[in-house]
Design a protein around this motif. Sequence first.
Motif, mmCIF file in Angstrom:
data_model
loop_
_atom_site.group_PDB
_atom_site.id
_atom_site.type_symbol
_atom_site.label_atom_id
_atom_site.label_comp_id
_atom_site.label_asym_id
_atom_site.label_seq_id
_atom_site.Cartn_x
_atom_site.Cartn_y
_atom_site.Cartn_z
ATOM 1 N N CYS A 63 0.885 -1.164 0.000
ATOM 2 C CA CYS A 63 0.000 0.000 0.000
ATOM 3 C C CYS A 63 0.921 1.212 0.000
ATOM 4 C CB CYS A 63 -0.884 0.020 1.248
ATOM 5 S SG CYS A 63 -1.617 1.639 1.575
ATOM 6 N N CYS B 259 -7.279 -0.568 2.629
ATOM 7 C CA CYS B 259 -6.047 -1.119 3.186
ATOM 8 C C CYS B 259 -6.321 -1.558 4.627
ATOM 9 C CB CYS B 259 -4.932 -0.071 3.145
ATOM 10 S SG CYS B 259 -3.474 -0.536 4.106
ATOM 11 N N CYS C 156 -4.026 1.046 6.986
ATOM 12 C CA CYS C 156 -4.294 2.496 7.115
ATOM 13 C C CYS C 156 -5.721 2.891 6.764
ATOM 14 C CB CYS C 156 -3.293 3.303 6.285
ATOM 15 S SG CYS C 156 -3.487 3.119 4.497
ATOM 16 N N CYS D 199 0.613 3.683 3.302
ATOM 17 C CA CYS D 199 1.277 3.437 4.592
ATOM 18 C C CYS D 199 2.550 2.611 4.412
ATOM 19 C CB CYS D 199 0.326 2.747 5.564
ATOM 20 S SG CYS D 199 -0.254 1.148 4.974
HETATM 21 ZN ZN LIG Z 1 -2.221 1.370 3.780
#
Ligand SMILES: [Zn+2]
Length: 237
Positions: free
Chosen positions: A202, A226, A229, A205
């Motif tokens: 991702c 995600c 995050c 993050c």
């Molecule tokens: Zn993330």
Amino acid sequence: MNKVELLYKLQGIDDRIKEVERKLESVSNLKEVGVREEDLFKREEALGEGELKLKELKKRAKDIEFEDDLLLRKEKDYKEQLYSGEIGNPKELEKLQDKLRKVSENKGEVEEKLLELMMEIEEGEGKLSEGEDELNKIREKVKELKREEEFRKDQYKEELEELKRDKEEVKRLLEDGLISKYNDLYRRKSYKAVAKLEDGYCMGCRISLPFNLVREVKEADEMVLCDNCGRMLYYKG
Ligand SMILES: [Zn+2]
């Protein structure tokens, strides 16, 4: 274009809007204009003083010219008396000659003073005209700075209008619920509501995502968040 892609595009527009708004706010020649206007003010003041002094000098020159005129007439008068032949008395003649000499001397001094004064006036006028030229240059520069600021502001404003039109277009293709979800995330997640999925990571993050989730993002048409995050994940296939 699927929904996440549209949201990703919306985010790009929002980012640019934020940037342009910041630029618009910081466009300012105010400081530079201020410095020059202060300089202008000081110069105008000095010029005013110079004008006053020049006026005084001219008045003095006029007074001296008048004095010179008076002495000239006196001199002429004495000469006429002297050469008329009417005065026969040697003592009186001598007295008259003495008067004439004094008047001529006096006249010479006065004329010398006048000449000096004229030179001073000429110099003053030269400085004054130079000062005026300088003032005009600064005034022009101030105008130019203000014009330039307006021009740059107009450019940013124009770009903002365009961006807002683009934004409306994208928003028309999305449901309101999704937009408010995006807006909420955009605010809460440091202006990144939609994060790219790259090599299983991702990009919001920078955490490696589980294989299942990655596959879901790539295959599902639904919105996938995600795990870590909470951002919307966007995969560009
Ligand atoms: Zn993330």
